[in-house]
Scaffold this motif. Structure first.
Motif, PDB file in Angstrom:
ATOM      1  N   THR A  84       0.807  -1.184  -0.035  1.00 31.17           N
ATOM      2  CA  THR A  84      -0.046   0.002   0.120  1.00 31.17           C
ATOM      3  C   THR A  84       0.893   1.327  -0.017  1.00 31.17           C
ATOM      4  N   GLY A  85       1.989   1.172   0.660  1.00 29.67           N
ATOM      5  CA  GLY A  85       2.763   2.402   0.921  1.00 29.67           C
ATOM      6  C   GLY A  85       2.161   3.423   1.642  1.00 29.67           C
ATOM      7  N   GLU A  89      -5.916   5.386   0.170  1.00 35.00           N
ATOM      8  CA  GLU A  89      -7.307   4.605  -0.462  1.00 35.00           C
ATOM      9  C   GLU A  89      -6.611   3.027  -0.596  1.00 35.00           C
ATOM     10  N   ARG A  90      -5.376   2.784  -1.141  1.00 37.28           N
ATOM     11  CA  ARG A  90      -5.036   1.300  -0.752  1.00 37.28           C
ATOM     12  C   ARG A  90      -4.880   0.765   0.380  1.00 37.28           C
ATOM     13  N   VAL A 152       6.753 -10.283  -7.522  1.00 37.35           N
ATOM     14  CA  VAL A 152       7.234 -10.463  -6.249  1.00 37.35           C
ATOM     15  C   VAL A 152       7.394  -8.951  -5.585  1.00 37.35           C
ATOM     16  N   ILE A 153       7.031  -8.853  -4.435  1.00 34.55           N
ATOM     17  CA  ILE A 153       7.033  -7.528  -3.810  1.00 34.55           C
ATOM     18  C   ILE A 153       8.148  -7.265  -2.585  1.00 34.55           C
ATOM     19  N   ALA A 231       5.060   3.203   7.185  1.00 32.31           N
ATOM     20  CA  ALA A 231       3.686   2.539   6.205  1.00 32.31           C
ATOM     21  C   ALA A 231       3.133   1.437   7.000  1.00 32.31           C
ATOM     22  N   THR A 232       3.916   0.862   7.857  1.00 33.05           N
ATOM     23  CA  THR A 232       3.490  -0.353   8.639  1.00 33.05           C
ATOM     24  C   THR A 232       2.324   0.140   9.402  1.00 33.05           C
TER      25      THR A 232
END
Ligand SMILES: *Cc1c(COP(=O)(O)O)cnc(C)c1O
Length: 370
Positions: A84-85, A89-90, A152-153, A231-232
């Motif tokens: 999502t960063g 919205e994500r 892959v992420i 971001a977490t």
């Protein structure tokens, strides 16, 4: 207050280590009092997390840190963060992000079960695990072929005595992932005394259980690069709502880190050695039992006690002895993963000398001909 009497609970002696079904660890009085005081107070929670980040940086030198509910949740939330960063919205839609790549590479021998399958933590983030190599090991070429996929992420590595097979080398693995622009997350849940070592390989973040050897209330720490940590934490506006850190946990973490900063590690190690020797000496005079110290396979600075059971000499085999210890009063729990080799393994770190004497007494009472 005696909780065992008041709520009709069974007191136990836990020589099994930081084991979730037994309550993991014992907090110090200072940490327990801090957590109790937090329960009666209001706070600006972002300020608590800010103080936690500062304390974590002061402790291990990382740029940033944050507190989550536990490491299981930190695994899910850090993977979700990669997807999502900081996009609101994500974050609000995760884990349902069909357009966003979702593969997490994990060495096959790192697909551990620490009470449940770690792969399920990956699934909760809407991702899937791609296992690199096999149970015997994971070579650089296995990692490279798994990482060379546009879906892959990130790479997830596990530092634990539960992993199987050899490799990969962490420094090398981080280089391979970073060369492809992929972040690296290390699950070092029970490795809080080695955070600096783990960060040194260049990983983007290391996840540590604060309730294991740091002995805070239930909490997980994400430690590492600021973007990753931010971001977490931002997942709390999304799936992280169900995995948030409580105020009493964050205050407890602050108190536990203060104590860790003041810990005289030399003295602490002497205390651990003394406990091991106390029990080893008692075991040494019981027919059919032999004691031996085992260094931690991953490098935590303490040893465990292995007791090898000769069924002819002792009158029971290792499995029978382990169940007899568990069935006694108070029940004594120990590590049972090597019973087939005739071996009991005990972790004495949180135990008092009184509890260790009680273990010695029971080993004598259960011996044949006692
Ligand atoms: C204990 C453990 C976890 C889970 O930690 P919690 O903070 O209890 O969720 C994850 N991974 C490994 C390797 C562990 O040992």
């Amino acid at each position: 207050m005696n909780l065992y009497n008041r709520y009709n609970l069974t007191p136990v002696i836990n020589a099994r280590g930081t084991f979730t079904p037994l309550g993991v660890s014992r907090s110090s009085t200072i940490t327990a009092e801090a957590a109790a005081a937090a329960l009666q107070s209001f706070f600006i929670i972002t300020e608590l997390q800010q103080r936690a980040s500062e304390a974590i940086s002061a402790w291990c030198g990382a740029p940033a840190g944050a507190v989550t509910h536990c490491v299981a949740s930190a695994i899910t939330l850090s993977i979700s963060a990669v997807r999502t960063g900081l996009d609101p919205e994500r974050i609000a839609t995760a884990p349902n992000l069909p357009q966003v790549p979702n593969k997490v590479v994990l060495p096959a021998g790192h697909a551990v079960n620490y009470g449940h399958e770690i792969i399920q933590d990956i699934h909760l983030a809407g991702a899937e695990a791609v296992l690199a190599g096999n149970e015997n090991g994971c070579e650089s070429r296995d990692l490279e072929s798994a990482l060379d996929d546009p879906q892959v992420i990130c790479l997830l590595l596990v530092s634990s005595r539960l992993t199987r097979g050899h490799g990969p080398d962490f420094n090398q693995a981080v280089k391979l992932a970073h060369a492809r622009g992929l972040p690296v997350i290390i699950d070092g849940a029970a490795q809080d005394m080695r955070v600096e070592d783990l960060l040194a390989c260049g990983a983007d973040c290391v996840l540590v259980s604060a309730h294991k050897y740091l002995a805070s209330p239930t909490a997980g720490l994400i430690i590492g690069k600021r973007d990753m940590v931010t971001a977490t934490l931002a997942q709390e506006k999304g799936i992280g709502r169900a995995m948030k850190a409580s105020k009493e946990a964050i205050i407890g973490v602050l108190a536990a880190i203060d104590e860790r900063l003041e810990l005289d590690i030399g003295l602490w190690r002497c205390e651990q050695d003394h406990k091991l020797k106390t029990l080893a000496d008692r075991v040494g005079v019981i027919a059919g039992l032999t004691a031996q110290t085992l260094v931690d396979p991953v490098g935590m600075p303490f040893a465990r006690l292995a007791i090898d059971v000769d069924a002819n000499g002792y009158g029971r085999d290792a499995g029978e002895l382990a169940s007899a210890l568990r069935d006694g009063t108070p029940p004594i729990y120990l590590m049972e993963d090597r019973l087939e080799e005739g071996r009991l393994v005990l972790e004495l770190v949180p135990l008092t000398i009184g509890e260790i004497d009680c273990i010695g007494d029971r080993l004598e009472e259960l011996a044949d001909g006692y």
